[in-house]
Structures are given as structure tokens and as C-alpha cells.
Design a protein around this motif. Sequence first.
Motif, PDB file in Angstrom:
ATOM      1  N   VAL A 232      65.074  56.812  53.557  1.00 21.53           N
ATOM      2  CA  VAL A 232      64.240  58.011  53.424  1.00 21.53           C
ATOM      3  C   VAL A 232      64.651  59.034  54.468  1.00 21.53           C
ATOM      4  O   VAL A 232      65.310  58.707  55.475  1.00 21.53           O
ATOM      5  CB  VAL A 232      62.741  57.671  53.599  1.00 21.53           C
ATOM      6  CG1 VAL A 232      62.261  56.757  52.501  1.00 21.53           C
ATOM      7  CG2 VAL A 232      62.483  57.058  54.975  1.00 21.53           C
TER       8      VAL A 232
ATOM      9  N   PRO B 205      54.505  57.833  40.544  1.00 18.88           N
ATOM     10  CA  PRO B 205      55.029  58.842  39.613  1.00 18.88           C
ATOM     11  C   PRO B 205      55.055  58.309  38.186  1.00 18.88           C
ATOM     12  O   PRO B 205      55.250  57.119  37.951  1.00 18.88           O
ATOM     13  CB  PRO B 205      56.441  59.099  40.136  1.00 18.88           C
ATOM     14  CG  PRO B 205      56.803  57.899  40.924  1.00 18.88           C
ATOM     15  CD  PRO B 205      55.525  57.383  41.500  1.00 18.88           C
TER      16      PRO B 205
ATOM     17  N   ARG C 270      62.821  54.231  41.169  1.00 20.05           N
ATOM     18  CA  ARG C 270      62.530  55.616  41.555  1.00 20.05           C
ATOM     19  C   ARG C 270      61.130  55.735  42.144  1.00 20.05           C
ATOM     20  O   ARG C 270      60.923  56.435  43.154  1.00 20.05           O
ATOM     21  CB  ARG C 270      62.675  56.534  40.337  1.00 20.05           C
ATOM     22  CG  ARG C 270      62.363  58.006  40.649  1.00 20.05           C
ATOM     23  CD  ARG C 270      62.612  58.886  39.435  1.00 20.05           C
ATOM     24  NE  ARG C 270      61.759  58.534  38.306  1.00 20.05           N
ATOM     25  CZ  ARG C 270      60.515  58.988  38.140  1.00 20.05           C
ATOM     26  NH1 ARG C 270      59.959  59.792  39.060  1.00 20.05           N
ATOM     27  NH2 ARG C 270      59.807  58.646  37.079  1.00 20.05           N
ATOM     28  N   ALA C 271      60.165  55.055  41.549  1.00 18.34           N
ATOM     29  CA  ALA C 271      58.792  55.137  42.043  1.00 18.34           C
ATOM     30  C   ALA C 271      58.682  54.595  43.464  1.00 18.34           C
ATOM     31  O   ALA C 271      58.022  55.208  44.321  1.00 18.34           O
ATOM     32  CB  ALA C 271      57.859  54.372  41.104  1.00 18.34           C
TER      33      ALA C 271
ATOM     34  N   ALA D  59      61.031  54.485  45.697  1.00 20.06           N
ATOM     35  CA  ALA D  59      61.705  55.421  46.598  1.00 20.06           C
ATOM     36  C   ALA D  59      60.832  56.650  46.866  1.00 20.06           C
ATOM     37  O   ALA D  59      60.686  57.091  48.019  1.00 20.06           O
ATOM     38  CB  ALA D  59      63.050  55.845  46.006  1.00 20.06           C
ATOM     39  N   GLU D  60      60.236  57.220  45.807  1.00 24.23           N
ATOM     40  CA  GLU D  60      59.438  58.427  45.991  1.00 24.23           C
ATOM     41  C   GLU D  60      58.153  58.146  46.761  1.00 24.23           C
ATOM     42  O   GLU D  60      57.733  58.949  47.608  1.00 24.23           O
ATOM     43  CB  GLU D  60      59.114  59.043  44.623  1.00 24.23           C
ATOM     44  CG  GLU D  60      60.331  59.634  43.929  1.00 24.23           C
ATOM     45  CD  GLU D  60      59.989  60.309  42.612  1.00 24.23           C
ATOM     46  OE1 GLU D  60      58.778  60.480  42.317  1.00 24.23           O
ATOM     47  OE2 GLU D  60      60.926  60.677  41.878  1.00 24.23           O
TER      48      GLU D  60
ATOM     49  N   GLN E 138      59.035  57.633  50.400  1.00 24.41           N
ATOM     50  CA  GLN E 138      59.329  58.921  51.037  1.00 24.41           C
ATOM     51  C   GLN E 138      58.049  59.667  51.359  1.00 24.41           C
ATOM     52  O   GLN E 138      57.914  60.267  52.436  1.00 24.41           O
ATOM     53  CB  GLN E 138      60.212  59.769  50.131  1.00 24.41           C
ATOM     54  CG  GLN E 138      60.591  61.129  50.721  1.00 24.41           C
ATOM     55  CD  GLN E 138      61.441  61.008  51.966  1.00 24.41           C
ATOM     56  OE1 GLN E 138      62.573  60.556  51.914  1.00 24.41           O
ATOM     57  NE2 GLN E 138      60.895  61.408  53.121  1.00 24.41           N
ATOM     58  N   ALA E 139      57.080  59.636  50.458  1.00 21.37           N
ATOM     59  CA  ALA E 139      55.803  60.305  50.727  1.00 21.37           C
ATOM     60  C   ALA E 139      55.115  59.696  51.940  1.00 21.37           C
ATOM     61  O   ALA E 139      54.520  60.408  52.762  1.00 21.37           O
ATOM     62  CB  ALA E 139      54.900  60.225  49.493  1.00 21.37           C
TER      63      ALA E 139
ATOM     64  N   ASP F 284      56.888  60.877  55.061  1.00 23.36           N
ATOM     65  CA  ASP F 284      56.509  62.251  55.408  1.00 23.36           C
ATOM     66  C   ASP F 284      55.174  62.273  56.163  1.00 23.36           C
ATOM     67  O   ASP F 284      55.014  63.008  57.150  1.00 23.36           O
ATOM     68  CB  ASP F 284      56.398  63.103  54.142  1.00 23.36           C
ATOM     69  CG  ASP F 284      57.744  63.322  53.455  1.00 23.36           C
ATOM     70  OD1 ASP F 284      58.784  63.123  54.105  1.00 23.36           O
ATOM     71  OD2 ASP F 284      57.733  63.686  52.266  1.00 23.36           O
TER      72      ASP F 284
END
Length: 310
Positions: free
Chosen positions: A204, A255, A269-270, A272-273, A276-277, A280
Motif C-alpha cells: 500500500v 467494493p 482487488r477488494a 487491496a482497496e 489501502q483505505a 490512509d
Amino acid sequence: MSLRDRVAVGAFRAGWRFARAVPEDLAVTASRHAADALARRGGPRVEQLRRNLARARPDAAPAELDVLVRDGLRSYARYWLDAFRLPAWTRERTVGAARFERGQDLRAALADGRGAVAFLGHLGNWDHAAAWSATELAPVVTVAERLRPEQVYAEFLAFRRSLGVEVLPLGDPASFGTLLRRLRAGAFVPLLADRDLTGAGVEVDFLAGRVRMAQGPATLALATGAPLFPIGLFHEVRQGRRVLVLDVADRVPAPARRPGEGPREHRRRAVAEMTQACADALAEVVVAHPDEWHVLQPVFAPVVPPPPGR
């Protein structure tokens, strides 16, 4: 047991006895002096902490970083002191020395018996946060790295059980299944995830660098439908009282699946996203409270210079 292991066990037990036997004010002063001595002496781990904290304060002058490293070591020493003393704290102190912020959705999910997952960094005092959560929210289940020597690991398990926390071994194939069952039964599963200890983490963006973080929180949330919340941990002193703040960020949604996307691709993908959130949200807390980010190990991917001529 090897000589090195005997020394480690002896040092751990001596710290445990010292922290509990000495009056708290004196123990706090001693921990601060020890941290300051370590900051002056330096060494590989202190220098690594300096490099990590420089990511949170990229414009800091060397003298500012010196102070930040000192404060970071003081905070880390205080973490260990409080952790050693936690089993002797009263319920009133465990609860009264913590404040829960923005956690209505997390509390509601647990009250409904749905279970919940939390993404934590090595911030503040995660043992105190777990003890508070076991008292005020729901049964707490987490995982922990196996420490060496084994005797120290066994004593840490006993210590965390005394706080009302069930700890499963990281890397044990049975642990994931147990976490799934506990979540479905309504447990709270907070996981330290800012360091990838398995080699299977997600890369990330974090503090202007690339970091591998654990995929466990997102994977569990996707597998069970339990909500995932990043939680920041830091201390504040108000009216002379030192309080641990558990600051719950917004739920991280899963997602939606894209047209033509297979289940495996969507899951990858989910994860990873969602990770990442969480990264953050963690970065915001680290920037605001860098001295409470207790990471003395390398976490950032090295910067590879471009080939000559490019």
C-alpha cells in the motif's frame, strides 16, 4: 534452554516485577530515564525508528527529529510499563483511563451480535485498548506473533488472557478458522496490521512510501460480512489525567464486484482497496501523533534508483 533464552526470560521477568513492585511515579521516571539513555546511545533500532518517523515529519530538521525520536522512545517505554502493570489495574482505572470516540457504528454492530474487525497500528497502548474493549464492547479475539523464547510467549499469552483477551498464534493454519467462528458468534477482532509478518501482505501507499501491511482484517471482513473499522490509538493529557483515546474511523466498505470480474479477482482487488483505505486512516493518526507509532523495524520498501541515463 540456551543461555540467550535464559537471559531473555530473566530480563522479561525482572521488568515485570520491577514495574509492579515500584511506586508508579518512580517507575514512570525510571522508564523515561531509560528511554533517554537509549536515545543518546543510539544503535540500529533507534536509527530505524528515526528513519520511520522522518516519514511522518519529512520537513523536520535534525534537531526536531532528535526530539521526536526521544519522545517516541519515551512513549514506547511507557507502553511497556503500563502493559506490565495492566493486570493489577482496577476495572475502574482500565475504563476510566480510556475514551472511545466516533465508535457508534462499531458499538452498534457488536450490540447486534454481528461481530466486527478492527485494523490497528502499533500505536499508543494496544493492550490497554484490548482490555478496555473486552470490558466495554464484546469478547476480544486477536492474533499475535510467536515470541522467542517460547516461555516468554507463554507468559504473554497468560498476561493477555488475564485482560480478557483470547490470543491465537500468528501463522497457525487453525487460527483463521477460529477467527471466522468467533466473528460469526459476535466477537470483536482487533488486529495489528501495519507490519506484514507473514510475507503475504498487501503493498500500500503509506507516508509517501510503499509498505506491506497485513491482509487479515480485510480478508476476515470479506469472508464474514463483518464491518471493518480502522482505529487510531493515542494518549492525551487533560486536567492532569493521561487518557488513551480509541478513535474509530469510518467503516471501510467492501467494493462492489465489477462486470465480468471473477470471484478471485474481485476478492484480490477488494482486499487491496480495503487495506489501502485502512492505511490512509492510519497515516492520519501517525502524522498527528508520530511519537506514539512504536515501529523500530524496517517497514518501507527501499527506493531503487533509476538506471543510469534515465
